[in-house]
Enzyme design. Structure first.
Site, short mmCIF file in Angstrom:
data_model
loop_
_atom_site.label_atom_id
_atom_site.label_comp_id
_atom_site.label_asym_id
_atom_site.label_seq_id
_atom_site.Cartn_x
_atom_site.Cartn_y
_atom_site.Cartn_z
CB CYS A 76 -26.35 51.40 8.00
SG CYS A 76 -24.56 51.23 7.99
CE1 TYR A 79 -22.53 58.23 13.57
CE2 TYR A 79 -24.25 59.73 12.84
CZ TYR A 79 -22.92 59.38 12.91
OH TYR A 79 -21.97 60.16 12.31
CB SER A 108 -20.81 52.79 8.17
OG SER A 108 -19.61 53.53 8.04
CG ASP A 109 -24.09 58.53 9.68
OD1 ASP A 109 -23.17 59.30 9.31
OD2 ASP A 109 -25.21 58.95 10.03
CG PHE A 110 -18.74 59.75 8.18
CD1 PHE A 110 -19.65 59.29 7.25
CD2 PHE A 110 -17.55 60.28 7.71
CE1 PHE A 110 -19.40 59.38 5.88
CE2 PHE A 110 -17.29 60.37 6.35
CZ PHE A 110 -18.22 59.92 5.43
#
Ligand SMILES: *[C@@H]1O[C@H](CO)[C@@H](O)[C@H](O)[C@H]1NC(C)=O
Ligand SMILES: *[C@@H]1O[C@H](CO)[C@@H](O)[C@H](O)[C@H]1NC(C)=O
Ligand SMILES: *[C@@H]1O[C@H](CO)[C@@H](O)[C@H](O)[C@H]1NC(C)=O
Ligand SMILES: *[C@@H]1O[C@H](CO)[C@@H](O)[C@H](O)[C@H]1NC(C)=O
Ligand SMILES: *[C@@H]1O[C@H](CO)[C@@H](O)[C@H](O)[C@H]1NC(C)=O
Ligand SMILES: *[C@@H]1O[C@H](CO)[C@@H](O)[C@H](O)[C@H]1NC(C)=O
Ligand SMILES: *[C@@H]1O[C@H](CO)[C@@H](O)[C@H](O)[C@H]1NC(C)=O
Ligand SMILES: *[C@@H]1O[C@H](CO)[C@@H](O)[C@H](O)[C@H]1NC(C)=O
Ligand SMILES: *[C@@H]1O[C@H](CO)[C@@H](O)[C@H](O)[C@H]1NC(C)=O
Ligand SMILES: *[C@@H]1O[C@H](CO)[C@@H](O)[C@H](O)[C@H]1NC(C)=O
Ligand SMILES: *[C@@H]1O[C@H](CO)[C@@H](O)[C@H](O)[C@H]1NC(C)=O
Ligand SMILES: *[C@@H]1O[C@H](CO)[C@@H](O)[C@H](O)[C@H]1NC(C)=O
Length: 781
Positions: free
Chosen positions: A244, A246, A277-279
């Site tokens: 997913c 940002y 998740s994206d970071f």
């Protein structure tokens, strides 16, 4: 496994072709190497269930929460020694194992997309997978199937496969199959609507106001037919994980967006893997887990704050009854299904401890610099060279200025020709001088070497007895004609570049470093000029109709062998067959919507950043077609050193006697209702190499739905099939494409289903979105 093979063919733009040369007709199956891993996940599901039953609450929470220090990777899931689980290593992606030494830098997503070659897409994926596996990385953070490039200046467009959903989906699929056949999990990203970098994440003003991230407001139909399309293909291809993004979609962060994660991915598309998740893209614990986020990466709130929205917080939520234990179990189970499915429990290579070596001194991470890295490059350099040559697009070739034939003096100009001033800066705008092999940000790669264009040209010139002269200082070239260059070259090659990076969007359509002045000054001095462009995406070319610029080549970011690849094309060792994966405008005003960039006090209003996708499906060539704008070079365009013809007639065969408007109601499988993928039409067209040398034709099939029985906003034509066909000169073949139900439907918002429209459907086959040579019509209902 004949069944899997058939499915693959259908997915893979569905081409069989028959050759009419030689002895009678032979039917050849096209497509990548066999998909060697079964798509049946049931055995893995049983193992994952058993694995979950063995864990304590704390261990389950650890499985879903990244941990910076638990391993040597950009994302780490800690080992659980008690059950013999050695942890998960997650690495960037997508064109190489970014932070590791002794790994390869492959051509970028846009370069492989421009090859229009499913087999090469697969080979690139497989080789990438081999390198990740060799380093002990379980998860490859790629492919990047969005940003698709709705905004021509989007900073990450080069990482992905461009704005056409079909071409993008084929590249997505082949990359995933390749990576996962090598035993590595793919994580398709960025889901979804991360079309610009500006305000992609929230920011904080100096008085502490939280400015929310940009919200991509995408209507249901546009989501299904455009942005979701490649992700649907990814899930159908068995992708392990979806990342997913940002940004927000419809006002809600994607990683806590139930309609995106639960409704679309799981219910409609039958996704059985996990959402990562994206970071640092997570903004909540309970809401995210409830919405369908399975893994929080990299785990802590920030690199300075080790608290997490998951971790202990999630354990508390389960312990006090706010979040059901069965839901946590399902998160762990989803994470472990692909792991068992790909056999990662069967003796996976250990993580190379130097895997983060190239991050330098990054806080939080566990960085080891004192041992020698494992070399995983194998013989991939040959493949890298080939891909970049096949992905190079010949846009202009007046008077057959190319291929070169032992010119006596070659002039090399432009600051993209030489070695980068530092290998470490190869993917950085900081380098004014030097070859741009790759873009910046997490999608970059640090090469162990690079063959610059000048180096490769010198090698070739020496072998041919050509002389070579150069002037690569753009400031000098922009200031005046290069009159000091002696002797005057027979041919001048100008290497331009356009930097693009994660984190910032581009601000200029023209190539960087005074490119237009450079081209004009060099061209006015030279008898013949060829411009070679290395760019992160769409550029305007104000010099394109300068009659002294006879040749133009676009190669995007070609990776570590870039000099050899371009020399292969310039000298005709490789006959160019790259095709544009997007449209190049005549003027920047002609191109798609600008980056949303709010300036002034309103920018600091918490909810100011909104991007309404009112352009709907009319992105790239669909927009130019709808608005009747003539581009400079259109989607699908590209020249060859030979010529091809297409007979004006196509033959269209219905594959079912009776066709219903709606698909048969069937239980959802990965990819959605399986009936969507039933082939309904076979289309045949005759293609011939009419020139004097061998080369690959790329016939493209566009579908036009009947405008009077589809909703407003339906594109005039949509690419639905293509094939790259090597043809000897004189050779003719009949190309067959199978079109699925989904290829011939629109998404009906009211019935929430794919509908085949009544009325006449037009099928056009051609060599670009504006070079349509053959046409036929059919009614399906
Ligand atoms: C679960 O634990 C049992 C007993 O310790 C062990 O035999 C089994 O291999 C474990 N299963 C998994 C999938 O880890
Ligand atoms: C992270 O992993 C390390 C090593 O496995 C462990 O000692 C530490 O407790 C973990 N941190 C968290 C927050 O779970
Ligand atoms: C918005 O907030 C940022 C950060 O506090 C500040 O630097 C900037 O000047 C503000 N912009 C305006 C137009 O007030
Ligand atoms: C976003 O909002 C639009 C407009 O209301 C709607 O059509 C669409 O289905 C929504 N998408 C999601 C994923 O919620
Ligand atoms: C449950 O735990 C969470 C996390 O610690 C906390 O925010 C929440 O208030 C708790 N709820 C109840 C009902 O105790
Ligand atoms: C490498 O550095 C790590 C961490 O500083 C240390 O534990 C280890 O002993 C070192 N290894 C060698 C071979 O020097
Ligand atoms: C690379 O080596 C493998 C075997 O290790 C071989 O199958 C493959 O053909 C080689 N590829 C190239 C491009 O030389
Ligand atoms: C070239 O561009 C730079 C900015 O990128 C500018 O400072 C410089 O003056 C330009 N050179 C010429 C000759 O116009
Ligand atoms: C957005 O606006 C700011 C302030 O004018 C500017 O510095 C920045 O380059 C702009 N970004 C883009 C992508 O246009
Ligand atoms: C082509 O040349 C004309 C003038 O000769 C100019 O007005 C026009 O902008 C040029 N177009 C492009 C795309 O370079
Ligand atoms: C902070 O600044 C913004 C404008 O930048 C303003 O709207 C808001 O009221 C301010 N908040 C506080 C607490 O002062
Ligand atoms: C096109 O027409 C020619 C001449 O009638 C015929 O030989 C050929 O098979 C046709 N091709 C297709 C694809 O229908």
């Amino acid at each position: 496994m004949p069944q899997t093979n058939t499915i693959k063919l259908l997915l893979c733009s569905s081409v069989l072709y028959t050759t009419t040369q030689g002895h009678g007709q032979s039917t050849l199956a096209a497509g990548g190497p066999l998909w060697s891993i079964s798509r049946d996940w049931s055995a893995a599901i049983n193992k994952a269930d058993e694995f979950v039953r063995n864990l304590t609450l704390a261990e389950k929470v650890s499985m879903v929460t990244g941990n910076l220090t638990a391993g040597s990777c950009i994302g780490n899931i800690a080992p659980i020694d008690r059950v013999g689980f050695t942890g998960l290593c997650v690495q960037d992606g997508p064109l190489g194992i970014r932070t590791a030494d002794l790994a390869s830098v492959f051509p970028a997503g846009l370069t492989i997309a421009a090859s229009w070659d499913p087999d090469l897409m697969y080979s690139r994926g497989f080789a990438l997978g081999e390198e990740f596996r060799g380093k002990g990385a379980h998860v490859y953070l790629g492919p990047s199937s969005g940003a698709i490039g709705r905004h021509p200046l989007g900073g990450r467009n080069w990482e992905g496969f461009g704005p056409d959903p079909h071409l993008n989906a084929i590249a997505t699929q082949q990359t995933i199959l390749g990576v996962q056949d090598a035993g590595v999990q793919a994580c398709v990203k960025h889901y979804v609507g991360n079309e610009q970098e500006t305000q992609r994440s929230n920011t904080e003003t100096s008085n502490g106001t939280n400015i929310l991230a940009l919200s991509a407001n995408i209507d249901d139909r546009t989501m299904h037919e455009l942005y979701l399309w490649p992700f649907a293909q990814a899930i159908r291809s068995g992708v392990a994980s979806v990342m997913c993004a940002y940004n927000r979609v419809n006002q809600t962060y994607t990683c806590e967006n139930g309609p995106l994660l639960n409704d679309l991915l799981r219910e409609e598309l039958g996704f059985q893997g996990y959402v990562m998740s994206d970071f640092f893209a997570v903004h909540s614990g309970l809401e995210s887990a409830t919405a369908g986020l399975d893994m929080n990466m990299p785990g802590p709130l920030s690199q300075l704050n080790s608290e997490s929205y998951f971790g202990k917080n999630l354990a508390n939520l389960v312990a006090n009854g706010s979040y059901p234990l069965e839901k946590l179990d399902d998160m762990v189970r989803r994470i472990m299904i692909p792991y068992f499915h790909l056999g990662q429990d069967q003796g996976y290579p250990s993580t190379d401890p130097t895997s983060l070596a190239l991050l330098g001194a990054s806080y939080g991470y566990h960085i080891v610099l004192n041992t020698t890295a494992r070399d995983v490059r194998s013989n991939h350099s040959a493949l890298i060279r080939k891909i970049a040559a096949e992905g190079t697009i010949l846009l202009k070739n007046e008077d057959d200025v190319l291929p070169l034939d032992k010119p006596s003096v070659i002039g090399v100009f432009g600051n993209g020709a030489t070695d980068p001033t530092s290998l470490y800066n190869a993917g950085s705008s900081a380098s004014e001088n030097g070859a741009l092999l790759v873009g910046g940000g997490s999608g970059t790669g640090r090469a162990t070497y690079v063959v610059s264009p000048l180096e490769a040209l010198k090698t070739r010139a020496k072998a041919d007895g050509s002389r070579i002269v150069w002037l690569t200082d753009n400031d000098a070239l922009a200031a005046s004609e290069p009159t000091s260059v002696y002797p005057t070259p027979d041919i001048c090659l100008i290497f331009l570049k356009t930097f693009a990076s994660e984190g910032v969007d581009r601000t200029s359509f023209e190539a960087d470093w005074n490119s237009t002045m450079v081209v004009n000054n060099v061209a006015s001095f030279c008898p013949k000029t060829v411009v070679i462009l290395n760019s992160g995406g769409v550029n305007t070319m104000p010099w394109a109709n300068n009659t002294k610029v006879q040749g133009i080549l676009s190669a995007h970011y070609p990776g570590q062998e870039m000099g050899n690849s371009i020399v292969d094309v310039l000298y005709g060792l490789v006959n160019p067959s790259g095709r544009l994966p997007y449209t190049i405008p005549q003027n920047e005003e002609d191109s798609g919507p600008s980056i949303v960039n709010i300036t002034g006090p309103f920018m600091n209003n918490s909810n100011a950043w909104q991007d309404d996708y009112t352009d709907g499906l009319l992105v790239d060539y669909r927009r130019y077609d709808a608005l009747n704008i003539t581009p400079l070079y259109e989607f699908g365009y590209g020249l060859s050193y030979t010529s091809f013809s297409l007979a004006p007639n196509v033959s269209i065969t219905k594959l079912q006697q009776v066709i219903s408007a709606k698909p048969i109601d069937q239980a959802v499988k990965p990819g959605g209702n399986p009936d969507l993928y039933t082939p309904l039409l076979s289309v045949r067209a005759d293609v011939q190499n009419t020139g004097k040398v061998n080369g690959a034709a790329i016939p493209q099939l566009y579908v036009s739905l009947p405008q009077n029985s589809v909703p407003l906003g339906t594109p005039i034509r949509m690419l639905r099939s293509f094939k790259k066909i090597p043809l000897e000169f004189g050779q003719q073949v009949t190309v067959e494409s199978l079109l699925s139900r989904k290829d011939l439907s629109f998404w009906d918002v009211e019935s929430q289903n794919w509908i085949v429209p009544a009325g006449q459907i037009t099928i056009e086959v051609g060599f670009s979105s504006r070079d349509l040579r053959a046409v036929g019509t059919v009614e399906l209902l």
